[in-house]
Motif scaffolding. Sequence first.
Motif, mmCIF file in Angstrom:
data_model
loop_
_atom_site.group_PDB
_atom_site.id
_atom_site.type_symbol
_atom_site.label_atom_id
_atom_site.label_comp_id
_atom_site.label_asym_id
_atom_site.label_seq_id
_atom_site.Cartn_x
_atom_site.Cartn_y
_atom_site.Cartn_z
ATOM 1 N N ASP A 192 33.697 -73.897 -15.217
ATOM 2 C CA ASP A 192 32.799 -74.526 -14.752
ATOM 3 C C ASP A 192 31.372 -73.928 -15.222
ATOM 4 O O ASP A 192 30.024 -73.950 -14.667
ATOM 5 C CB ASP A 192 32.266 -74.345 -13.085
ATOM 6 C CG ASP A 192 33.412 -76.501 -13.023
ATOM 7 O OD1 ASP A 192 32.928 -77.493 -14.124
ATOM 8 O OD2 ASP A 192 33.494 -75.856 -11.615
ATOM 9 N N LEU A 193 31.663 -72.713 -15.851
ATOM 10 C CA LEU A 193 30.792 -71.573 -16.092
ATOM 11 C C LEU A 193 30.374 -71.903 -17.335
ATOM 12 O O LEU A 193 29.033 -71.626 -17.685
ATOM 13 C CB LEU A 193 31.356 -70.915 -17.279
ATOM 14 C CG LEU A 193 32.072 -69.578 -16.471
ATOM 15 C CD1 LEU A 193 32.922 -68.537 -16.797
ATOM 16 C CD2 LEU A 193 30.776 -68.590 -15.111
ATOM 17 N N LYS A 194 30.383 -73.204 -17.736
ATOM 18 C CA LYS A 194 29.659 -74.177 -19.234
ATOM 19 C C LYS A 194 28.313 -74.070 -18.370
ATOM 20 O O LYS A 194 27.002 -74.499 -18.972
ATOM 21 C CB LYS A 194 30.448 -75.184 -19.635
ATOM 22 C CG LYS A 194 30.974 -76.158 -18.942
ATOM 23 C CD LYS A 194 31.504 -77.330 -19.304
ATOM 24 C CE LYS A 194 32.090 -78.463 -18.354
ATOM 25 N NZ LYS A 194 33.335 -79.024 -18.372
ATOM 26 N N PHE A 195 28.302 -75.271 -17.321
ATOM 27 C CA PHE A 195 27.190 -75.176 -16.298
ATOM 28 C C PHE A 195 26.421 -73.852 -16.326
ATOM 29 O O PHE A 195 24.945 -74.682 -16.665
ATOM 30 C CB PHE A 195 27.327 -75.756 -14.833
ATOM 31 C CG PHE A 195 27.828 -77.115 -14.351
ATOM 32 C CD1 PHE A 195 27.681 -78.400 -15.259
ATOM 33 C CD2 PHE A 195 29.889 -76.741 -14.017
ATOM 34 C CE1 PHE A 195 28.750 -79.306 -15.336
ATOM 35 C CE2 PHE A 195 30.072 -78.569 -14.045
ATOM 36 C CZ PHE A 195 29.285 -79.228 -14.399
ATOM 37 N N ALA A 196 26.735 -72.919 -16.347
ATOM 38 C CA ALA A 196 25.200 -71.979 -16.486
ATOM 39 C C ALA A 196 24.923 -71.689 -17.801
ATOM 40 O O ALA A 196 23.518 -71.578 -17.344
ATOM 41 C CB ALA A 196 25.811 -70.916 -15.877
ATOM 42 N N VAL A 197 26.038 -72.343 -19.226
ATOM 43 C CA VAL A 197 25.551 -71.798 -20.030
ATOM 44 C C VAL A 197 24.914 -72.884 -20.845
ATOM 45 O O VAL A 197 23.782 -72.900 -21.232
ATOM 46 C CB VAL A 197 26.897 -71.805 -20.498
ATOM 47 C CG1 VAL A 197 26.668 -71.248 -22.028
ATOM 48 C CG2 VAL A 197 27.407 -70.373 -20.457
ATOM 49 N N PHE A 198 24.972 -74.319 -20.196
ATOM 50 C CA PHE A 198 24.653 -75.298 -21.324
ATOM 51 C C PHE A 198 23.279 -76.328 -20.391
ATOM 52 O O PHE A 198 22.964 -76.909 -20.868
ATOM 53 C CB PHE A 198 25.397 -76.377 -21.970
ATOM 54 C CG PHE A 198 26.759 -75.584 -22.696
ATOM 55 C CD1 PHE A 198 25.759 -75.390 -23.953
ATOM 56 C CD2 PHE A 198 28.213 -74.702 -22.108
ATOM 57 C CE1 PHE A 198 26.684 -74.312 -24.744
ATOM 58 C CE2 PHE A 198 28.844 -74.922 -23.030
ATOM 59 C CZ PHE A 198 28.054 -74.464 -24.386
ATOM 60 N N THR A 199 23.385 -75.900 -18.958
ATOM 61 C CA THR A 199 22.496 -76.531 -18.255
ATOM 62 C C THR A 199 21.694 -75.890 -17.426
ATOM 63 O O THR A 199 21.512 -74.721 -17.998
ATOM 64 C CB THR A 199 23.294 -77.280 -17.210
ATOM 65 O OG1 THR A 199 23.929 -76.794 -16.701
ATOM 66 C CG2 THR A 199 24.406 -78.437 -17.776
ATOM 67 N N SER A 200 20.804 -75.928 -16.682
ATOM 68 C CA SER A 200 20.229 -74.969 -15.577
ATOM 69 C C SER A 200 20.911 -74.158 -14.989
ATOM 70 O O SER A 200 21.852 -74.341 -14.715
ATOM 71 C CB SER A 200 18.706 -75.890 -14.836
ATOM 72 O OG SER A 200 19.702 -76.148 -13.918
ATOM 73 N N GLU B 81 19.736 -72.753 -11.748
ATOM 74 C CA GLU B 81 20.621 -73.734 -10.547
ATOM 75 C C GLU B 81 21.356 -74.254 -10.621
ATOM 76 O O GLU B 81 22.169 -73.929 -9.691
ATOM 77 C CB GLU B 81 18.925 -74.312 -10.250
ATOM 78 C CG GLU B 81 19.150 -74.525 -8.840
ATOM 79 C CD GLU B 81 17.732 -75.082 -8.927
ATOM 80 O OE1 GLU B 81 17.383 -75.673 -7.599
ATOM 81 O OE2 GLU B 81 16.694 -75.662 -9.483
ATOM 82 N N VAL B 82 21.857 -75.327 -11.233
ATOM 83 C CA VAL B 82 23.011 -76.020 -11.260
ATOM 84 C C VAL B 82 24.268 -75.443 -11.637
ATOM 85 O O VAL B 82 25.152 -75.292 -11.140
ATOM 86 C CB VAL B 82 23.010 -76.802 -12.270
ATOM 87 C CG1 VAL B 82 23.825 -77.671 -12.791
ATOM 88 C CG2 VAL B 82 21.628 -78.472 -12.290
ATOM 89 N N GLY B 83 23.945 -74.843 -12.315
ATOM 90 C CA GLY B 83 25.679 -73.283 -12.661
ATOM 91 C C GLY B 83 25.466 -72.644 -11.428
ATOM 92 O O GLY B 83 26.928 -72.612 -11.404
ATOM 93 N N PHE B 84 24.573 -72.329 -11.061
ATOM 94 C CA PHE B 84 24.669 -71.168 -9.795
ATOM 95 C C PHE B 84 25.292 -72.226 -8.789
ATOM 96 O O PHE B 84 26.019 -71.578 -8.339
ATOM 97 C CB PHE B 84 23.216 -70.565 -9.482
ATOM 98 C CG PHE B 84 23.660 -69.494 -8.467
ATOM 99 C CD1 PHE B 84 23.395 -68.547 -8.706
ATOM 100 C CD2 PHE B 84 22.783 -69.599 -7.365
ATOM 101 C CE1 PHE B 84 23.814 -66.976 -7.416
ATOM 102 C CE2 PHE B 84 22.914 -68.546 -6.260
ATOM 103 C CZ PHE B 84 23.525 -67.616 -6.248
ATOM 104 N N ASN B 85 24.518 -73.186 -8.865
ATOM 105 C CA ASN B 85 24.956 -73.731 -7.426
ATOM 106 C C ASN B 85 26.414 -73.522 -7.279
ATOM 107 O O ASN B 85 27.809 -73.820 -6.537
ATOM 108 C CB ASN B 85 24.289 -74.881 -7.123
ATOM 109 C CG ASN B 85 23.058 -74.742 -6.953
ATOM 110 O OD1 ASN B 85 22.344 -73.910 -6.965
ATOM 111 N ND2 ASN B 85 22.018 -76.384 -7.599
ATOM 112 N N GLN B 86 27.252 -74.617 -8.600
ATOM 113 C CA GLN B 86 28.518 -74.790 -8.568
ATOM 114 C C GLN B 86 29.582 -73.119 -8.934
ATOM 115 O O GLN B 86 30.525 -73.688 -7.908
ATOM 116 C CB GLN B 86 28.937 -75.331 -10.383
ATOM 117 C CG GLN B 86 29.897 -75.727 -10.811
ATOM 118 C CD GLN B 86 30.201 -77.620 -10.331
ATOM 119 O OE1 GLN B 86 29.108 -77.785 -9.538
ATOM 120 N NE2 GLN B 86 31.089 -77.715 -9.480
ATOM 121 N N MET B 87 28.790 -72.121 -9.058
ATOM 122 C CA MET B 87 29.552 -71.067 -8.843
ATOM 123 C C MET B 87 29.838 -70.333 -7.779
ATOM 124 O O MET B 87 30.862 -70.197 -6.930
ATOM 125 C CB MET B 87 28.983 -70.080 -10.271
ATOM 126 C CG MET B 87 29.583 -70.743 -11.322
ATOM 127 S SD MET B 87 30.591 -70.691 -11.947
ATOM 128 C CE MET B 87 31.748 -69.247 -11.128
#
Length: 156
Positions: free
Chosen positions: A49-57, A59-65
Amino acid sequence: MSGINKLFPKKIKLDNTKLFRKTIDFITTIVLYVLLLTLIVGMAKTILDLKFAVFTSLEVGFNQMVSNVLTIFILIDLFNIFVDYHEHDRIKLTYVADATILIVMREVAVGMYGSKLEPAFILSLSALLLVIVIVRVLAIKYSPEEIHNPVSPKTH
């Protein structure tokens, strides 16, 4: 009567307590393996799920992490609860309180970052968190280990 005694010369005595203990040990061992597998899969999911922080916003990546990391901590606490029960045949209230605190914190964090929480729900979770923290403090203060084995204060 003597014919039956010849067929069954010894009475079969079943020790229920031993059977129950073995069954509980078997079940807790299975639960420990399931939790361990879940912990490994959860860690792999967190890394993926680190890809969310890299490839999306961010904020979305941080929330997921945040959600994933708190979930892993919850699984670690549940694992500790079952290991302790498996080894000592008792459940420590502090471990259960810790896991519950993490569950509430995870829900608050996910809800706050997702802006999905109503003020009344936040207030109720805060009240629940306060009660759990009080229970945890009391469990430490009045621990059976402390009552039966008091530690004398150190003198300087």
